[in-house]
Write a protein that holds these residues in place. Structure first.
Motif, PDB file in Angstrom:
ATOM      1  N   SER A 198       0.820  -1.211   0.000  1.00  0.00           N
ATOM      2  CA  SER A 198       0.000   0.000   0.000  1.00  0.00           C
ATOM      3  C   SER A 198       0.855   1.262   0.000  1.00  0.00           C
ATOM      4  O   SER A 198       0.503   2.251  -0.631  1.00  0.00           O
ATOM      5  CB  SER A 198      -0.947  -0.003   1.203  1.00  0.00           C
ATOM      6  OG  SER A 198      -1.862  -1.069   1.076  1.00  0.00           O
ATOM      7  N   PHE A 203       1.757   1.892  -3.528  1.00  0.00           N
ATOM      8  CA  PHE A 203       0.614   2.381  -4.285  1.00  0.00           C
ATOM      9  C   PHE A 203       0.282   3.830  -3.932  1.00  0.00           C
ATOM     10  O   PHE A 203       0.190   4.688  -4.807  1.00  0.00           O
ATOM     11  CB  PHE A 203      -0.603   1.482  -4.035  1.00  0.00           C
ATOM     12  CG  PHE A 203      -1.822   1.919  -4.795  1.00  0.00           C
ATOM     13  CD1 PHE A 203      -1.995   1.545  -6.122  1.00  0.00           C
ATOM     14  CD2 PHE A 203      -2.797   2.700  -4.198  1.00  0.00           C
ATOM     15  CE1 PHE A 203      -3.112   1.943  -6.833  1.00  0.00           C
ATOM     16  CE2 PHE A 203      -3.924   3.101  -4.901  1.00  0.00           C
ATOM     17  CZ  PHE A 203      -4.079   2.726  -6.222  1.00  0.00           C
ATOM     18  N   TYR A 204       0.102   4.134  -2.669  1.00  0.00           N
ATOM     19  CA  TYR A 204      -0.323   5.474  -2.265  1.00  0.00           C
ATOM     20  C   TYR A 204       0.793   6.514  -2.435  1.00  0.00           C
ATOM     21  O   TYR A 204       0.515   7.677  -2.727  1.00  0.00           O
ATOM     22  CB  TYR A 204      -0.863   5.467  -0.831  1.00  0.00           C
ATOM     23  CG  TYR A 204      -2.255   4.890  -0.748  1.00  0.00           C
ATOM     24  CD1 TYR A 204      -3.374   5.704  -0.823  1.00  0.00           C
ATOM     25  CD2 TYR A 204      -2.460   3.520  -0.638  1.00  0.00           C
ATOM     26  CE1 TYR A 204      -4.655   5.184  -0.777  1.00  0.00           C
ATOM     27  CE2 TYR A 204      -3.746   2.979  -0.584  1.00  0.00           C
ATOM     28  CZ  TYR A 204      -4.833   3.822  -0.663  1.00  0.00           C
ATOM     29  OH  TYR A 204      -6.096   3.298  -0.634  1.00  0.00           O
ATOM     30  N   ARG A 254     -10.808  -6.578  -8.099  1.00  0.00           N
ATOM     31  CA  ARG A 254     -10.468  -5.252  -8.605  1.00  0.00           C
ATOM     32  C   ARG A 254     -11.220  -4.926  -9.886  1.00  0.00           C
ATOM     33  O   ARG A 254     -11.091  -3.846 -10.413  1.00  0.00           O
ATOM     34  CB  ARG A 254      -8.963  -5.161  -8.847  1.00  0.00           C
ATOM     35  CG  ARG A 254      -8.177  -5.172  -7.554  1.00  0.00           C
ATOM     36  CD  ARG A 254      -6.723  -5.025  -7.816  1.00  0.00           C
ATOM     37  NE  ARG A 254      -6.479  -3.954  -8.740  1.00  0.00           N
ATOM     38  CZ  ARG A 254      -5.652  -2.954  -8.562  1.00  0.00           C
ATOM     39  NH1 ARG A 254      -4.980  -2.880  -7.465  1.00  0.00           N
ATOM     40  NH2 ARG A 254      -5.470  -2.036  -9.471  1.00  0.00           N
ATOM     41  N   LYS A 293      -9.511   0.827  -7.924  1.00  0.00           N
ATOM     42  CA  LYS A 293      -9.291   0.259  -6.600  1.00  0.00           C
ATOM     43  C   LYS A 293      -7.803   0.162  -6.284  1.00  0.00           C
ATOM     44  O   LYS A 293      -6.976   0.005  -7.176  1.00  0.00           O
ATOM     45  CB  LYS A 293      -9.921  -1.131  -6.509  1.00  0.00           C
ATOM     46  CG  LYS A 293     -11.440  -1.085  -6.576  1.00  0.00           C
ATOM     47  CD  LYS A 293     -12.039  -2.467  -6.417  1.00  0.00           C
ATOM     48  CE  LYS A 293     -13.556  -2.403  -6.494  1.00  0.00           C
ATOM     49  NZ  LYS A 293     -14.152  -3.735  -6.349  1.00  0.00           N
ATOM     50  N   ASP A 294      -7.500   0.254  -4.979  1.00  0.00           N
ATOM     51  CA  ASP A 294      -6.123   0.039  -4.528  1.00  0.00           C
ATOM     52  C   ASP A 294      -5.862  -1.470  -4.507  1.00  0.00           C
ATOM     53  O   ASP A 294      -6.759  -2.270  -4.799  1.00  0.00           O
ATOM     54  CB  ASP A 294      -5.864   0.736  -3.189  1.00  0.00           C
ATOM     55  CG  ASP A 294      -6.475   0.050  -1.983  1.00  0.00           C
ATOM     56  OD1 ASP A 294      -7.071  -1.048  -2.108  1.00  0.00           O
ATOM     57  OD2 ASP A 294      -6.367   0.615  -0.875  1.00  0.00           O
TER      58      ASP A 294
END
Length: 147
Positions: A19, A22-23, A65, A115-116
């Motif tokens: 995460s 990703f973020y 996803r 979506k993450d």
């Protein structure tokens, strides 16, 4: 009683490091220091709102996803211009992230949903002056003009 603002949004995830990639890399959010809790997580700050990525206690195997719905609970990020949003769309395309687009949403905005890695819905949006609802909805009610 009157709330002053939204302080933070929590996003549960299974893999904190995945995460973080990703973020931080895909969304470009700036990580901020986080207190030492008994569970893993990451904090980001965006304007006046913090985003708390928190390790989920219950594993959610193989998040779907592909199913994208505007009605799912989601976190939304605002971009100032169509040009910025179009560049962002190219970025998620390059990352092979499935996405859904509402270019002429009834909100007067151009909205993109995806979506993450844990299946949490994300929306990125920008004002769309070409949208038929831009003046009657966005400018009138959403752009800070409504009382």
């Amino acid at each position: 009683m009157k709330f002053a603002k939204i302080d933070h949004v929590s996003v549960p995830v299974n893999d904190v490091e995945r995460s973080r990639d990703f973020y931080s890399r895909v969304l470009g959010l700036q990580e901020i220091p986080r207190p030492s809790f008994s569970f893993a997580g990451i904090w980001y700050k965006l304007g006046d709102v913090a985003i708390h990525i928190i390790e989920n206690e219950v594993s959610k195997e193989d998040p779907d996803r592909s199913d994208l719905s505007t009605r799912y609970a989601h976190i939304a990020f605002f971009m100032d211009t169509q040009e910025e949003l179009k560049k962002f769309i190219e970025k998620i395309k390059a990352e092979n992230i499935p996405w859904y687009e509402l270019e002429n949403s009834p909100t007067g905005l151009h909205q993109v949903f995806f979506k993450d890695p844990d299946g949490n819905m994300i929306e990125v949006l920008a004002p769309n002056p070409q949208n038929p609802y831009y003046e009657s909805v966005y400018l009138k009610y959403m752009a800070g003009n409504a009382e």
